[in-house]
Write a protein that holds these residues in place. Sequence first.
Motif, mmCIF file in Angstrom:
data_model
loop_
_atom_site.group_PDB
_atom_site.id
_atom_site.type_symbol
_atom_site.label_atom_id
_atom_site.label_comp_id
_atom_site.label_asym_id
_atom_site.label_seq_id
_atom_site.Cartn_x
_atom_site.Cartn_y
_atom_site.Cartn_z
ATOM 1 N N SER A 25 0.894 -1.412 -0.105
ATOM 2 C CA SER A 25 0.100 0.043 0.175
ATOM 3 C C SER A 25 0.922 1.074 0.085
ATOM 4 C CB SER A 25 -0.692 -0.319 1.214
ATOM 5 O OG SER A 25 -0.308 -0.083 2.379
ATOM 6 N N ILE A 26 0.339 2.330 -0.528
ATOM 7 C CA ILE A 26 0.978 3.733 -0.310
ATOM 8 C C ILE A 26 0.287 4.497 0.386
ATOM 9 C CG2 ILE A 26 2.052 5.190 -2.066
ATOM 10 C CD1 ILE A 26 3.077 2.673 -2.663
ATOM 11 N N TYR A 27 1.065 5.360 1.101
ATOM 12 C CA TYR A 27 0.502 6.399 2.085
ATOM 13 C C TYR A 27 1.195 7.833 1.796
ATOM 14 C CZ TYR A 27 -0.631 9.058 6.473
ATOM 15 O OH TYR A 27 -1.064 9.599 7.396
ATOM 16 N N VAL A 28 0.339 8.699 1.032
ATOM 17 C CA VAL A 28 0.846 9.978 0.866
ATOM 18 C C VAL A 28 0.064 11.052 1.566
ATOM 19 C CG1 VAL A 28 1.217 11.619 -1.140
ATOM 20 C CG2 VAL A 28 1.489 9.215 -1.571
ATOM 21 N N VAL A 29 0.729 11.957 1.983
ATOM 22 C CA VAL A 29 0.166 13.154 2.826
ATOM 23 C C VAL A 29 0.465 14.456 2.110
ATOM 24 C CG1 VAL A 29 0.467 11.875 5.137
ATOM 25 C CG2 VAL A 29 2.216 13.353 4.252
ATOM 26 N N SER A 30 -0.298 15.339 2.574
ATOM 27 C CA SER A 30 -0.163 16.849 2.093
ATOM 28 C C SER A 30 0.737 17.457 3.109
ATOM 29 C CB SER A 30 -1.550 17.464 2.190
ATOM 30 O OG SER A 30 -1.298 18.728 1.941
ATOM 31 N N PRO A 35 -2.487 21.331 -1.580
ATOM 32 C CA PRO A 35 -1.689 21.077 -2.270
ATOM 33 C C PRO A 35 -1.759 21.160 -3.724
ATOM 34 C CG PRO A 35 -2.125 19.180 -1.384
ATOM 35 C CD PRO A 35 -2.989 20.348 -0.694
ATOM 36 N N ARG A 36 -0.791 21.821 -4.554
ATOM 37 C CA ARG A 36 -1.368 21.995 -6.201
ATOM 38 C C ARG A 36 -0.066 21.309 -7.053
ATOM 39 N NH1 ARG A 36 -5.617 25.588 -6.796
ATOM 40 N NH2 ARG A 36 -6.246 26.588 -5.011
ATOM 41 N N GLN A 37 1.070 20.924 -6.332
ATOM 42 C CA GLN A 37 2.010 20.541 -6.932
ATOM 43 C C GLN A 37 2.728 19.168 -6.225
ATOM 44 O OE1 GLN A 37 5.180 23.448 -7.901
ATOM 45 N NE2 GLN A 37 3.496 25.036 -7.892
ATOM 46 N N SER A 38 3.337 18.335 -6.818
ATOM 47 C CA SER A 38 3.873 17.290 -6.181
ATOM 48 C C SER A 38 4.871 17.487 -5.184
ATOM 49 C CB SER A 38 4.548 16.304 -7.067
ATOM 50 O OG SER A 38 5.522 16.752 -7.786
ATOM 51 N N GLU A 39 5.412 18.523 -5.133
ATOM 52 C CA GLU A 39 6.489 18.933 -4.200
ATOM 53 C C GLU A 39 5.831 19.322 -2.717
ATOM 54 O OE1 GLU A 39 6.174 20.455 -7.280
ATOM 55 O OE2 GLU A 39 8.140 19.721 -7.983
ATOM 56 N N GLU A 40 4.532 19.628 -2.834
ATOM 57 C CA GLU A 40 3.627 19.868 -1.720
ATOM 58 C C GLU A 40 2.979 18.424 -0.907
ATOM 59 O OE1 GLU A 40 2.082 24.161 -2.590
ATOM 60 O OE2 GLU A 40 1.349 22.676 -3.900
ATOM 61 N N THR A 41 3.481 17.535 -1.455
ATOM 62 C CA THR A 41 3.127 16.195 -0.834
ATOM 63 C C THR A 41 4.426 15.414 -0.399
ATOM 64 O OG1 THR A 41 3.110 15.108 -2.842
ATOM 65 C CG2 THR A 41 1.117 16.133 -2.403
ATOM 66 N N ASP A 42 4.161 14.232 0.224
ATOM 67 C CA ASP A 42 5.296 13.368 0.886
ATOM 68 C C ASP A 42 4.871 11.974 1.081
ATOM 69 O OD1 ASP A 42 7.734 13.237 2.116
ATOM 70 O OD2 ASP A 42 6.904 13.920 4.076
ATOM 71 N N CYS A 43 5.682 11.140 0.621
ATOM 72 C CA CYS A 43 5.256 9.726 0.466
ATOM 73 C C CYS A 43 5.613 9.330 1.995
ATOM 74 C CB CYS A 43 5.998 8.963 -0.520
ATOM 75 S SG CYS A 43 5.877 7.188 -0.557
ATOM 76 N N LYS A 44 4.728 8.924 2.680
ATOM 77 C CA LYS A 44 5.174 8.238 4.172
ATOM 78 C C LYS A 44 5.290 6.989 4.163
ATOM 79 C CE LYS A 44 4.700 11.804 6.396
ATOM 80 N NZ LYS A 44 6.094 12.425 7.152
ATOM 81 N N THR A 45 5.161 5.963 2.929
ATOM 82 C CA THR A 45 5.535 4.583 2.582
ATOM 83 C C THR A 45 6.932 4.536 2.881
ATOM 84 O OG1 THR A 45 3.336 4.463 1.394
ATOM 85 C CG2 THR A 45 5.073 2.686 1.422
#
Length: 50
Positions: A25-30, A35-45
């Motif tokens: 599974s994949i866990y991504v947070v803001s 957020p409007r760009q991928s740089e504003e998200t973070d992969c917690k996986t």
Amino acid sequence: MAKDVLCEVNSCKYWAAGNKCSATSIYVVSRSNQPRQSEETDCKTFESKI
């Protein structure tokens, strides 16, 4: 879930051949309220291979 999840982070223990993610599974947070760009998200996986 997406058929193929791609990842280029070769230091992650879930990184597999062909830049595939082998996590079950994949866990991504803001990192911002709207957020409007991928740089504003973070992969917690992510977990380090080391």
